[in-house]
Design a protein around this motif. Sequence first.
Motif, PDB file in Angstrom:
ATOM      1  N   ALA A  52       1.687  -0.291   4.618  1.00 33.29           N
ATOM      2  CA  ALA A  52       0.702  -0.139   5.683  1.00 33.29           C
ATOM      3  C   ALA A  52       1.435  -0.053   7.013  1.00 33.29           C
ATOM      4  O   ALA A  52       2.347  -0.837   7.288  1.00 33.29           O
ATOM      5  N   LYS A  53       1.061   0.949   7.802  1.00 32.18           N
ATOM      6  CA  LYS A  53       1.684   1.078   9.125  1.00 32.18           C
ATOM      7  C   LYS A  53       0.749   1.800  10.081  1.00 32.18           C
ATOM      8  O   LYS A  53       0.188   2.846   9.720  1.00 32.18           O
ATOM      9  N   ASP A  54       0.575   1.246  11.266  1.00 30.50           N
ATOM     10  CA  ASP A  54      -0.226   1.875  12.319  1.00 30.50           C
ATOM     11  C   ASP A  54      -1.613   2.279  11.831  1.00 30.50           C
ATOM     12  O   ASP A  54      -2.069   3.394  12.102  1.00 30.50           O
ATOM     13  N   GLY A  55      -2.254   1.393  11.102  1.00 34.87           N
ATOM     14  CA  GLY A  55      -3.611   1.672  10.654  1.00 34.87           C
ATOM     15  C   GLY A  55      -3.709   2.679   9.531  1.00 34.87           C
ATOM     16  O   GLY A  55      -4.780   3.164   9.203  1.00 34.87           O
ATOM     17  N   LEU A  56      -2.555   3.013   8.939  1.00 34.28           N
ATOM     18  CA  LEU A  56      -2.551   3.941   7.810  1.00 34.28           C
ATOM     19  C   LEU A  56      -1.985   3.238   6.573  1.00 34.28           C
ATOM     20  O   LEU A  56      -1.172   2.327   6.686  1.00 34.28           O
ATOM     21  N   ILE A  57      -2.462   3.674   5.408  1.00 31.84           N
ATOM     22  CA  ILE A  57      -1.890   3.217   4.141  1.00 31.84           C
ATOM     23  C   ILE A  57      -1.098   4.375   3.543  1.00 31.84           C
ATOM     24  O   ILE A  57      -1.608   5.498   3.463  1.00 31.84           O
ATOM     25  N   TYR A  58       0.133   4.096   3.155  1.00 30.68           N
ATOM     26  CA  TYR A  58       0.985   5.109   2.524  1.00 30.68           C
ATOM     27  C   TYR A  58       1.193   4.751   1.060  1.00 30.68           C
ATOM     28  O   TYR A  58       1.515   3.603   0.743  1.00 30.68           O
ATOM     29  N   ILE A  59       1.009   5.725   0.190  1.00 30.33           N
ATOM     30  CA  ILE A  59       1.357   5.542  -1.224  1.00 30.33           C
ATOM     31  C   ILE A  59       2.438   6.557  -1.565  1.00 30.33           C
ATOM     32  O   ILE A  59       2.190   7.768  -1.550  1.00 30.33           O
TER      33      ILE A  59
END
Length: 277
Positions: A52-59
């Motif tokens: 999770a970074k800057d209000g985003l979720i990365y997969i």
Amino acid sequence: MNIKSTINGVCFENSMGIDLGLTFDCGQCFRWAKKDNYYIGTAYGKTVEISAKDGLIYIEGTNETDFRNIWAKYLDLNTNYQKITQEISNLSPEINQAVKLYSGIHILNQEPWEALCSFIISQNNNIPRIKKIIESLCENFGQKISNSYAFPSAKTLSRLSVEDLSVIKSGFRAKYIIDAAQKVVSDEINLEKISKMPLDEARKALMTINGVGPKVAECVLLYGMHRLEAFPLDVWMKRVMETLFKGQKPTIFGPYAGVAQQYLYHYSRMNPEKFKD
DNA sequence: GCCCAGGTATAAA
DNA sequence: TTTATACATGGG
């Protein structure tokens, strides 16, 4: 949901407010490991890294197809948890406080067979060792996928003897794992069908497996079959609060209230003084 | 050594 | 129906 492809995965806005740490470390699952700034884990035979970074979720390690077919459901991204937490907040000041502290927990959609095995292993055990045993189970008997291992199939485990399983050091639970695997393979236990049964019937069916009692059955229903709707929230909550105030741990799991259970579990651990008589 | 860990099976009261 | 105890293993 608005998702974008990245170099080796997908990313999307964390509008549902999922908290990865709370979700993966709350005791509902055992195969996610925290690295520096991401979690790595395996489900449905796929290994990914989630951050999770800057209000985003990365997969990372996936694509849009798998995201839609697997991860959106696994992470329960389409459930309105904010609505649920609001309902819970109104129940008591304690719950309200707990909700504030732990409002990012999602109840995962884990595979029924993995949940069944995992919670059989969890009995009379602690979480670090549960994780070790499950990892060993996967490394020894699961299919290799790049740097990780899938959860072994019931078919594979059904052929093993207690001695074969001794490598994973699961102790007296080995015979339970094998019994569960054999019942699943023989179709005496059909997890797909059980997941659709009325709750008491489903629980009864699960408890025909040697080593599955009320607690393991509840965990399988809640975490492996996502039967969050099955208990009335207030009834379940009363049970948990009574248990807590008696100075015991909330050992019976609930509904849709699984959410609340997780809040309460953390809350009681973080604020033990509030739960003494 | 002793106690405990997200319990359950079994025997006995 | 309810209550006591063993159970494999490892960490505190």
